[in-house]
Design a protein around this motif. Structure first.
Motif, short mmCIF file in Angstrom:
data_model
loop_
_atom_site.label_atom_id
_atom_site.label_comp_id
_atom_site.label_asym_id
_atom_site.label_seq_id
_atom_site.Cartn_x
_atom_site.Cartn_y
_atom_site.Cartn_z
N LYS A 2 46.67 45.29 45.34
CA LYS A 2 47.02 44.12 44.52
C LYS A 2 46.06 43.97 43.35
O LYS A 2 46.47 43.67 42.22
CB LYS A 2 47.00 42.85 45.39
CG LYS A 2 48.17 42.75 46.37
CD LYS A 2 48.06 41.50 47.22
CE LYS A 2 48.23 40.25 46.37
NZ LYS A 2 48.20 39.03 47.19
N ARG B 44 47.39 33.81 53.06
CA ARG B 44 47.12 33.81 51.60
C ARG B 44 47.44 32.47 50.96
O ARG B 44 46.88 32.12 49.92
CB ARG B 44 47.95 34.91 50.93
CG ARG B 44 47.51 36.33 51.29
CD ARG B 44 46.15 36.65 50.73
NE ARG B 44 46.16 36.60 49.27
CZ ARG B 44 45.06 36.66 48.53
NH1 ARG B 44 43.88 36.78 49.10
NH2 ARG B 44 45.13 36.61 47.21
N SER C 216 50.96 36.48 54.72
CA SER C 216 51.48 35.60 53.67
C SER C 216 51.06 34.16 53.91
O SER C 216 50.68 33.44 52.97
CB SER C 216 53.02 35.69 53.61
OG SER C 216 53.43 37.00 53.34
N THR D 57 45.96 46.64 51.19
CA THR D 57 46.75 45.61 50.51
C THR D 57 45.93 44.90 49.45
O THR D 57 46.38 44.72 48.30
CB THR D 57 47.27 44.57 51.53
OG1 THR D 57 48.06 45.23 52.51
CG2 THR D 57 48.11 43.51 50.83
N THR D 58 44.72 44.49 49.81
CA THR D 58 43.84 43.79 48.87
C THR D 58 43.51 44.66 47.67
O THR D 58 43.58 44.21 46.51
CB THR D 58 42.54 43.37 49.57
OG1 THR D 58 42.84 42.55 50.71
CG2 THR D 58 41.64 42.59 48.63
N ASP E 76 52.93 43.73 43.81
CA ASP E 76 53.23 42.49 44.52
C ASP E 76 52.81 42.58 45.98
O ASP E 76 52.59 43.68 46.52
CB ASP E 76 54.73 42.18 44.42
CG ASP E 76 55.58 43.22 45.14
OD1 ASP E 76 55.84 43.04 46.33
OD2 ASP E 76 55.96 44.21 44.48
N SER E 77 52.70 41.42 46.64
CA SER E 77 52.15 41.35 48.00
C SER E 77 52.94 42.17 49.01
O SER E 77 52.37 42.92 49.81
CB SER E 77 52.10 39.89 48.47
OG SER E 77 51.17 39.15 47.69
#
Length: 350
Positions: free
Chosen positions: A110, A349, A346, A106-107, A116-117
């Protein structure tokens, strides 16, 4: 284009199967690893991307998936009981592996691709393609991009692993040199057919993950563990099932805008190897801890589909029971925990 989208569905399905069969036979002829699945997948993918309206409905794949389940069940033997204790450590490591792979992916997605997240998160979960697309899109992810990234992930993993073992371990495909005339005794064949037919409603009733495969696999494992039969499905039926599975992967690309596929492919080209490196690390740890061959552990942790990785396990003569069990548990974990995981991610973050 000879055939348009307006062509009848039966014609499109038939031609997709013919394309897959041609690809499988050609791949077997040149001795590509896992030829009937990889050849069918590649030729169907190319056909779909150049404009052929490939179509292979899930209902047809579901007809042949029980064959794969029965075949996987035939890999269970009484010796499995002595190995179960060692598997517990491997199975316990599945959850931290899923969490770490998802967070790293994911990191990276992005930062590198600017995705998008929600899309980055659910595209980075190593497994559960259909489930992650549905759940991810419901939580704000880009449904088409999610589908493309997961399809490309499976496609690349299916391509990478067999060729990797061919180059590093010398595994060579039997090609077309298979005993196509071999069929199990009539009594054993009836038992296998009953496992395939009865396993499907069992899988649905018990709400098992991938019920078309897992239900028949459980029944087949039961009859093989009990000693009722030691036979496996006929090679010709298994080859047809592989063609259907491979062609179904390629057919999913039909109708996808080429520029969108290219953009997703650029992301998949680095994100899939990243997942594979992490799976390789997990496999190395497992092999050191419990002595499972690294090739078998890699197949169990590889970010591919249950059917695809299990078929590769059969091709490589790996422990199919070990591989299939890990993929089933992983599907359960990602389906149950991915939505909560994304909400926690989420909140973190923020």
């Amino acid at each position: 284009m000879i055939f348009s989208v307006s062509a009848s569905k039966p014609a499109r399905v038939l031609l997709t199967l013919i394309i897959g069969a041609i690809g499988g036979v050609l791949a077997a002829w040149v001795q590509i690893p896992l030829p009937f699945m990889i050849g069918a997948m590649l030729l169907a993918t190319v056909a779909a991307l150049v404009g052929f309206p490939a179509l292979l409905p899930n209902s047809l794949r579901s007809v042949f998936s029980p064959v794969i389940g029965v075949m996987l069940g035939s890999g269970f033997s009484p010796a499995i009981f002595s190995a179960l204790g060692g598997w517990s450590i491997s199975l316990l490591l599945l959850l931290p592996f899923i969490v770490l792979t998802t967070l790293v992916g994911t990191t990276a997605m992005k930062k590198i691709s600017g995705t998008d997240s929600a899309t980055s998160f659910f595209a980075s979960v190593p497994g559960g393609m259909v489930e992650m697309v549905l759940i991810g899109s419901s939580l704000g992810g880009d449904e088409r991009r999610l589908a493309l990234l997961h399809m490309l992930r499976v496609l690349l993993v299916v391509l990478i692993i067999p060729f990797w073992f061919r180059w590093t371990a010398g595994y060579v495909s039997a090609g077309l040199a298979i005993d196509w005339s071999h069929w199990p005794p009539t009594g054993d064949l009836v038992i296998l057919i009953l496992c395939a037919v009865g396993g499907l409603p069992l899988g649905k009733y018990a709400r098992l993950p991938a019920p078309h495969i897992v239900g028949p696999m459980f029944l087949s494992a039961g009859v093989h563990l009990s000693g009722l039969t030691q036979s496996a499905p006929p090679p010709v039926i298994v080859a047809i099932a592989q063609v259907v599975v491979g062609a179904s992967i390629g057919a999913r690309f039909a109708g996808s805008p080429v520029n969108m596929v290219i953009k997703a492919f650029r992301t998949a080209l680095w994100s899939t190897p990243l997942m594979m490196v992490m799976a390789l690390g997990a496999a190395w740890v497992i092999s050191k801890l419990i002595g499972v061959p690294m090739s078998t552990a890699l197949l169990a942790f590889a970010p591919g589909g249950l059917a695809e990785m299990s078929l590769i396990a059969v091709y490589l003569h790996a422990d199919t029971a070990y591989v299939a069990s890990h993929h089933i548990i992983r599907i359960i974990l990602v389906v149950l925990m991915a939505p909560l995981g994304y909400r926690l991610y989420s909140a973190w973050r923020k």
